[in-house]
Design a protein around this motif. Structure first.
Motif, mmCIF file in Angstrom:
data_model
loop_
_atom_site.group_PDB
_atom_site.id
_atom_site.type_symbol
_atom_site.label_atom_id
_atom_site.label_comp_id
_atom_site.label_asym_id
_atom_site.label_seq_id
_atom_site.Cartn_x
_atom_site.Cartn_y
_atom_site.Cartn_z
ATOM 1 N N GLY A 55 0.824 -1.201 0.000
ATOM 2 C CA GLY A 55 0.000 0.000 0.000
ATOM 3 C C GLY A 55 0.854 1.244 0.000
ATOM 4 N N TYR A 56 0.424 2.233 0.756
ATOM 5 C CA TYR A 56 1.104 3.530 0.796
ATOM 6 C C TYR A 56 2.562 3.403 1.212
ATOM 7 C CZ TYR A 56 1.737 8.492 2.075
ATOM 8 O OH TYR A 56 2.175 9.784 2.182
ATOM 9 N N THR A 57 2.869 2.454 2.073
ATOM 10 C CA THR A 57 4.237 2.308 2.566
ATOM 11 C C THR A 57 5.193 1.742 1.521
ATOM 12 O OG1 THR A 57 3.680 0.128 3.463
ATOM 13 C CG2 THR A 57 3.518 2.017 4.962
ATOM 14 N N THR A 58 4.694 0.998 0.544
ATOM 15 C CA THR A 58 5.569 0.260 -0.369
ATOM 16 C C THR A 58 6.540 1.160 -1.128
ATOM 17 O OG1 THR A 58 3.769 -1.350 -0.613
ATOM 18 C CG2 THR A 58 5.635 -1.533 -2.135
ATOM 19 N N ARG A 124 -4.148 -9.215 -1.878
ATOM 20 C CA ARG A 124 -5.120 -8.243 -2.407
ATOM 21 C C ARG A 124 -6.560 -8.601 -2.031
ATOM 22 N NH1 ARG A 124 -1.620 -6.008 -6.949
ATOM 23 N NH2 ARG A 124 0.062 -7.509 -7.107
ATOM 24 N N SER A 125 -6.734 -9.079 -0.818
ATOM 25 C CA SER A 125 -8.052 -9.534 -0.381
ATOM 26 C C SER A 125 -8.853 -8.462 0.347
ATOM 27 C CB SER A 125 -7.894 -10.755 0.537
ATOM 28 O OG SER A 125 -7.161 -10.408 1.707
ATOM 29 N N ILE A 126 -8.227 -7.307 0.640
ATOM 30 C CA ILE A 126 -8.930 -6.245 1.368
ATOM 31 C C ILE A 126 -9.430 -5.224 0.350
ATOM 32 C CG2 ILE A 126 -8.713 -4.445 3.111
ATOM 33 C CD1 ILE A 126 -6.502 -6.086 4.404
ATOM 34 N N PRO A 127 -10.734 -5.104 0.172
ATOM 35 C CA PRO A 127 -11.272 -4.250 -0.895
ATOM 36 C C PRO A 127 -10.814 -2.801 -0.816
ATOM 37 C CG PRO A 127 -12.996 -5.659 0.016
ATOM 38 C CD PRO A 127 -11.798 -5.808 0.915
ATOM 39 N N GLU A 128 -10.712 -2.239 0.397
ATOM 40 C CA GLU A 128 -10.368 -0.824 0.520
ATOM 41 C C GLU A 128 -8.869 -0.564 0.421
ATOM 42 O OE1 GLU A 128 -11.159 -2.308 4.815
ATOM 43 O OE2 GLU A 128 -11.846 -2.724 2.764
ATOM 44 N N SER A 129 -8.061 -1.619 0.332
ATOM 45 C CA SER A 129 -6.614 -1.452 0.227
ATOM 46 C C SER A 129 -6.231 -0.869 -1.133
ATOM 47 C CB SER A 129 -5.922 -2.801 0.424
ATOM 48 O OG SER A 129 -4.569 -2.733 0.058
ATOM 49 N N SER A 130 -5.076 -0.199 -1.170
ATOM 50 C CA SER A 130 -4.550 0.328 -2.432
ATOM 51 C C SER A 130 -3.519 -0.610 -3.050
ATOM 52 C CB SER A 130 -3.924 1.705 -2.206
ATOM 53 O OG SER A 130 -2.870 1.637 -1.261
ATOM 54 N N ARG A 133 -2.965 -0.854 -6.826
ATOM 55 C CA ARG A 133 -2.400 0.291 -7.536
ATOM 56 C C ARG A 133 -0.891 0.442 -7.313
ATOM 57 N NH1 ARG A 133 -7.107 2.306 -5.168
ATOM 58 N NH2 ARG A 133 -6.012 3.629 -3.659
ATOM 59 N N VAL A 134 -0.338 -0.362 -6.407
ATOM 60 C CA VAL A 134 1.057 -0.184 -6.014
ATOM 61 C C VAL A 134 2.009 -0.350 -7.180
ATOM 62 C CG1 VAL A 134 2.937 -1.245 -4.698
ATOM 63 C CG2 VAL A 134 0.764 -0.722 -3.576
ATOM 64 N N GLU A 135 1.845 -1.401 -7.968
ATOM 65 C CA GLU A 135 2.814 -1.683 -9.028
ATOM 66 C C GLU A 135 2.813 -0.593 -10.094
ATOM 67 O OE1 GLU A 135 3.343 -6.285 -9.649
ATOM 68 O OE2 GLU A 135 1.295 -5.866 -8.954
#
Length: 286
Positions: A55-58, A124-130, A133-135
């Motif tokens: 997510g945002y941290t990646t 990628r099982s959490i719907p609200e996760s980003s 979009r990370v890659e």
């Protein structure tokens, strides 16, 4: 051959904040954690980094590792340059050598080129996760090559990790499987100071149960684990990180009383070995 260092996107480059903003999900609460992790990388220079939950941290982790690699390569060149006059003149290393740029650099840390590896695991099982979009963001920042992405839940990721991805120097776990991680991955963290950062275990019952379990591990393994919790008290949830540092192997003592450095013996030998290795690489490249 000499280590090739590609031009990296730095954390303070124009456009980095805008690019990673696409990944920020306010409810995930990592807006302060991401730069904190980047700073931790700059400080510890881990060689193997594992992220569980993208997510945002990646991109912060990827950019910090790329930046640290670039800085380490420059340090290595400067370290050899300041050491050569001492070796050629038979002069003992001294405080002037220590304080010259790169100031305080430890030659032993540069005997092997710094080539960090970063594996990110997410199913990628959490719907609200980003996570989805990370890659794209990494690719736009020129950082895609810095990250190996494993599309799997943590419980199935072990077989997909690179075979030589151990010991792990830094793990960032932002997933519900913290207990599984402690049971199955803690012993894969470097016993000589490897660090685990777990997100959000304070101020809710399930997380506090994991903290009690971790306290039990400390009692069962005295002297092997240091644990610290940092609370973001201005938040209602997603408001903490728990840091574990493995201490089964004692850190080397690099200075004596008063922080004084002993320049002879092992230190001079390491400095000589480092400078001579760069000289051999330069000769091979000619």
């Amino acid at each position: 051959m000499a280590d090739h260092v590609e031009k990296t996107v730095r954390l303070d480059d124009p456009g980095f904040s805008a690019a990673v903003g696409r990944l920020r999900v306010p409810g995930m609460g990592t807006e302060a954690v991401a730069p904190f992790l980047a700073g931790l990388i700059r400080m510890t220079r881990p060689r193997r980094v594992l992220e569980v939950g993208m997510g945002y941290t990646t991109p912060f982790l990827a950019a910090a590792l790329a930046e640290a690699r670039e800085e380490a390569a420059q340090e290595s060149l400067l370290l050899a340059a300041k050491t050569r006059p001492y070796l050629s003149g038979g002069t003992p290393l001294d405080d002037d050598w220590l304080r010259a740029e790169p100031a305080l650099a430890a030659p032993a840390a540069h005997l092997e080129p710094y080539r960090p590896r970063f594996v990110a695991v997410d199913d990628r099982s959490i719907p609200e996760s980003s996570a989805d979009r990370v890659e794209d963001v990494l690719d736009g920042l020129g950082l895609a090559g810095q990250v190996t992405v494993v599309d799997a839940p943590l419980r199935e990721a072990d077989a997909a990790l690179p075979p030589d991805f151990e010991p792990i120097d830094l793990a960032w776990v932002d997933a519900w499987d913290c207990l599984y991680f402690l049971d199955h991955f803690l012993d894969r963290i470097d016993p000589a100071g490897g660090v685990v950062v777990l997100h959000y275990l304070m101020t809710y019952p399930e997380g506090e149960a994991i903290l009690r379990y971790l306290a039990g591990l400390q009692r069962a393994r005295p002297g092997e684990l240091e644990v610290m919790n940092l609370l973001e008290s201005h938040k209602l949830r997603q408001n903490s990180v728990t840091m574990i540092r493995r201490t089964a192997v004692a850190a080397p003592r690099l200075a004596g009383p008063g922080g004084r450095i002993r320049y002879d013996g092992e230190l001079r030998a390491c400095a000589a070995a480092h400078a001579e290795s760069l000289d051999r690489e330069a000769e091979n490249d000619e």
